[in-house]
Design a protein around this motif. Sequence first.
Motif, PDB file in Angstrom:
ATOM      1  N   VAL A  36      36.550  36.015  35.250  1.00 37.47           N
ATOM      2  CA  VAL A  36      37.362  35.421  34.144  1.00 37.47           C
ATOM      3  C   VAL A  36      37.180  33.765  33.809  1.00 37.47           C
ATOM      4  CG1 VAL A  36      39.317  35.378  32.854  1.00 37.47           C
ATOM      5  CG2 VAL A  36      38.889  37.130  33.898  1.00 37.47           C
ATOM      6  N   LEU A  37      37.688  33.256  34.561  1.00 43.57           N
ATOM      7  CA  LEU A  37      37.714  31.592  34.401  1.00 43.57           C
ATOM      8  C   LEU A  37      36.032  31.210  34.439  1.00 43.57           C
ATOM      9  CD1 LEU A  37      40.553  30.340  36.804  1.00 43.57           C
ATOM     10  CD2 LEU A  37      40.436  30.770  34.027  1.00 43.57           C
ATOM     11  N   LEU A  38      35.309  31.654  35.341  1.00 41.90           N
ATOM     12  CA  LEU A  38      33.704  31.071  35.230  1.00 41.90           C
ATOM     13  C   LEU A  38      33.276  31.481  33.562  1.00 41.90           C
ATOM     14  CD1 LEU A  38      31.068  29.971  37.040  1.00 41.90           C
ATOM     15  CD2 LEU A  38      31.151  32.304  37.717  1.00 41.90           C
ATOM     16  N   VAL A  39      33.660  32.550  33.067  1.00 38.59           N
ATOM     17  CA  VAL A  39      32.800  32.896  32.346  1.00 38.59           C
ATOM     18  C   VAL A  39      33.097  31.835  30.687  1.00 38.59           C
ATOM     19  CG1 VAL A  39      31.505  35.000  31.118  1.00 38.59           C
ATOM     20  CG2 VAL A  39      31.972  35.291  33.308  1.00 38.59           C
ATOM     21  N   GLN A  40      34.695  32.781  30.835  1.00 39.15           N
ATOM     22  CA  GLN A  40      35.269  31.842  30.047  1.00 39.15           C
ATOM     23  C   GLN A  40      35.159  30.745  29.731  1.00 39.15           C
ATOM     24  OE1 GLN A  40      38.049  29.667  29.319  1.00 39.15           O
ATOM     25  NE2 GLN A  40      38.232  30.368  26.889  1.00 39.15           N
ATOM     26  N   SER A  41      34.662  29.653  30.941  1.00 38.37           N
ATOM     27  CA  SER A  41      34.529  28.048  30.906  1.00 38.37           C
ATOM     28  C   SER A  41      32.991  27.743  29.704  1.00 38.37           C
ATOM     29  CB  SER A  41      34.734  28.213  31.990  1.00 38.37           C
ATOM     30  OG  SER A  41      33.917  28.067  32.995  1.00 38.37           O
ATOM     31  N   ALA A  42      32.263  29.104  30.601  1.00 34.36           N
ATOM     32  CA  ALA A  42      31.233  28.405  30.099  1.00 34.36           C
ATOM     33  C   ALA A  42      30.312  29.373  28.898  1.00 34.36           C
ATOM     34  CB  ALA A  42      30.481  29.109  30.760  1.00 34.36           C
ATOM     35  N   SER A  43      31.583  30.353  28.198  1.00 34.95           N
ATOM     36  CA  SER A  43      30.891  31.501  27.009  1.00 34.95           C
ATOM     37  C   SER A  43      32.418  30.206  26.035  1.00 34.95           C
ATOM     38  CB  SER A  43      30.995  32.778  27.021  1.00 34.95           C
ATOM     39  OG  SER A  43      31.981  32.827  27.426  1.00 34.95           O
ATOM     40  N   SER A  44      33.029  30.039  26.350  1.00 34.12           N
ATOM     41  CA  SER A  44      34.720  30.012  25.461  1.00 34.12           C
ATOM     42  C   SER A  44      35.264  31.775  24.724  1.00 34.12           C
ATOM     43  CB  SER A  44      34.759  28.823  23.914  1.00 34.12           C
ATOM     44  OG  SER A  44      34.033  27.611  25.083  1.00 34.12           O
ATOM     45  N   SER A  45      34.998  32.713  25.189  1.00 30.70           N
ATOM     46  CA  SER A  45      35.056  33.516  24.922  1.00 30.70           C
ATOM     47  C   SER A  45      36.221  34.359  25.881  1.00 30.70           C
ATOM     48  CB  SER A  45      34.272  34.322  25.000  1.00 30.70           C
ATOM     49  OG  SER A  45      33.986  36.354  24.346  1.00 30.70           O
ATOM     50  N   PHE A  46      37.098  34.894  25.959  1.00 29.51           N
ATOM     51  CA  PHE A  46      38.450  35.898  26.141  1.00 29.51           C
ATOM     52  C   PHE A  46      37.251  37.119  26.880  1.00 29.51           C
ATOM     53  CE2 PHE A  46      41.598  32.596  26.591  1.00 29.51           C
ATOM     54  CZ  PHE A  46      41.194  32.781  28.678  1.00 29.51           C
ATOM     55  N   VAL A 160      44.627  29.807  45.827  1.00 29.25           N
ATOM     56  CA  VAL A 160      43.106  29.579  46.007  1.00 29.25           C
ATOM     57  C   VAL A 160      42.137  28.698  44.692  1.00 29.25           C
ATOM     58  CG1 VAL A 160      41.133  29.909  47.265  1.00 29.25           C
ATOM     59  CG2 VAL A 160      43.356  30.097  48.534  1.00 29.25           C
ATOM     60  N   VAL A 161      42.228  29.887  43.846  1.00 30.33           N
ATOM     61  CA  VAL A 161      41.571  29.837  41.994  1.00 30.33           C
ATOM     62  C   VAL A 161      42.351  28.260  41.480  1.00 30.33           C
ATOM     63  CG1 VAL A 161      40.798  30.213  40.973  1.00 30.33           C
ATOM     64  CG2 VAL A 161      40.909  31.650  42.889  1.00 30.33           C
ATOM     65  N   ALA A 162      43.325  28.352  41.981  1.00 27.51           N
ATOM     66  CA  ALA A 162      43.912  27.322  40.912  1.00 27.51           C
ATOM     67  C   ALA A 162      43.178  26.486  41.139  1.00 27.51           C
ATOM     68  CB  ALA A 162      45.060  27.426  40.545  1.00 27.51           C
ATOM     69  N   LEU A 163      43.880  26.062  43.236  1.00 30.36           N
ATOM     70  CA  LEU A 163      42.893  25.193  43.276  1.00 30.36           C
ATOM     71  C   LEU A 163      42.073  24.123  43.831  1.00 30.36           C
ATOM     72  CD1 LEU A 163      44.001  22.625  45.461  1.00 30.36           C
ATOM     73  CD2 LEU A 163      43.755  24.235  47.691  1.00 30.36           C
ATOM     74  N   ALA A 172      33.108  26.909  42.371  1.00 31.91           N
ATOM     75  CA  ALA A 172      33.430  26.697  43.494  1.00 31.91           C
ATOM     76  C   ALA A 172      34.856  27.654  44.695  1.00 31.91           C
ATOM     77  CB  ALA A 172      34.216  25.522  44.174  1.00 31.91           C
ATOM     78  N   ALA A 173      35.646  28.905  43.166  1.00 30.65           N
ATOM     79  CA  ALA A 173      36.478  29.702  43.840  1.00 30.65           C
ATOM     80  C   ALA A 173      34.880  30.507  44.175  1.00 30.65           C
ATOM     81  CB  ALA A 173      37.251  30.053  42.919  1.00 30.65           C
ATOM     82  N   ILE A 174      34.154  30.604  43.662  1.00 30.56           N
ATOM     83  CA  ILE A 174      33.239  31.554  43.446  1.00 30.56           C
ATOM     84  C   ILE A 174      32.709  31.511  44.814  1.00 30.56           C
ATOM     85  CG2 ILE A 174      31.191  33.238  42.982  1.00 30.56           C
ATOM     86  CD1 ILE A 174      33.932  33.755  40.930  1.00 30.56           C
ATOM     87  N   ALA A 175      31.985  31.182  44.942  1.00 30.25           N
ATOM     88  CA  ALA A 175      32.047  29.782  46.244  1.00 30.25           C
ATOM     89  C   ALA A 175      32.272  30.838  47.280  1.00 30.25           C
ATOM     90  CB  ALA A 175      31.114  29.233  46.331  1.00 30.25           C
TER      91      ALA A 175
END
Length: 390
Positions: A36-46, A160-163, A172-175
Amino acid sequence: MLKPYVELLQTRELRYLFIASIVGRLPIGMCGLAIVLLVQSASSSFTRAGAVTAAYVAGLALVAPALGRIIDRRGPRVVLALCAVAFPSSLGVLLGAVHYGLSASWLFTTAIAAGATFPPITVCIRTYLRQRFARDVVLTTAYSLDSVLIEVMFIAGPMVVALLVWLASPAAAIACAAACAFLGVLLFLRSTAIRGWRTEKRTRSSLLGPLAQPRFIVLVLIFGCYAVAFGLTEIGVAAYAAQINRPALAGVFLGVMSAGSAFGGLAYGSRSWRGPLAGQFALMLAIMGVGLAPLAGPWGTFAFGVFSTLGGIVMAPALIIQSMLVTKTAHAEHATEAFTWSTSALLAGVGIGMALGGALVEQWRAPAAFSAAAIAAWIAAIAAYLLSRR
C-alpha cells in the motif's frame, strides 16, 4: 492464563516448530501495508494502492487451495521449496515495476504472482497440529498459540515496515519481507513437522474436496464476509495516518491493534468454553463490529491508538474458533486444503475490503472505511448466528 501454553511448549519439537515459523511468517504482517505504502507513494493514489494490494491478496486466495491439495497428497516439502524462491523473485519484479513506472498491468500481474507463491507455512502448521493432538482442549490451546504468534507477526510486521519507511523507503520493507520469507522456509523445512508429516489415505474421490460439504461452503462464505472488515480497517488506518501527515504511524496503529488481538487470543485459549462453536463465533464477530465502529470518530492520535487496541481484542479469538470449525467440519484427508480454503476466504475478503476501502477513503476519508468494517462484521455475525441455530 499462560499455564496451558507453558505445558504445550515443554516439547522440544513444538518449540522449534513455532520459533522456526516466526521468520517465515513475518511477511504476513508486512506485505499488505508495505505494498500500500509503496504504490501510494509512487502514484499518490489510495485507489491504485488498494487495488494492487487486493491483487496480491487475490493471487494468494486463488492459488492456495491448489497448493493445499498438493500438500495433502504429496506432502509440503516441494511446495515450500518452490515458494521460497518464487515469492522473493515476484516481489523483486514488483519493486522494479514500481521503480520504473511500468503500466498498471505490470503491477497487478506481479502482485498476483507474489500472492500466489506466498509460502503456505501457516496451513502446514495447522494440519500438523490437527494430526498431532486428538483432544479438543489441547488442540484449541495449540491453535490459540499459533494465532497469537500470527498476531505477533501483525504487531512486529507493521512496526518493521514503519521503521524501514522512516529510515529508508517502502521498497526497503518489501525487500525485507522477501528475505524473511526465503530464510524462514529454509528453517521451517528442518522441523519435525516436515520430517514426520503423515499423508492421510483418501477415502472419497471428489474434485471439490472439502467444498463437497455444504456446511463447509457456508463457513467459507462467513469467513470471507468478516474478513472484509479486516481489509477495510487496514486501509482506514493507513488513510487516517496519511490524513494527519504521519504515514509511518499506520504501522504503529496496526501493531497495537494486533497487540490487543494477541491478548484476546491468549485469554481465549487458556480456558475451556461452553456452547457451540458457531454460537461463540457469532458472539465474537458481533463484538468485533462494536469494537471497530468507534474508530470512525474524530479522535486524536492517542485516543485513536487506544480504540485500535480495543478494536483488536476479539480478532484472534475469532480466528481460533474459525480453525476449530474447519477442523470439526472438514474430513482429515482434506485438512490442508480445507485450511487453505479458509485462508483464501479470509484473504479474498481482505482484498475486497482493501479495494472497497481505497475507493471509500478517496471519496469520504477514513471514517467511511471504519463504518463499513463494522457493518461487515455484524453481517457475518448474523450469518454465524443463523448457522448455530441449525
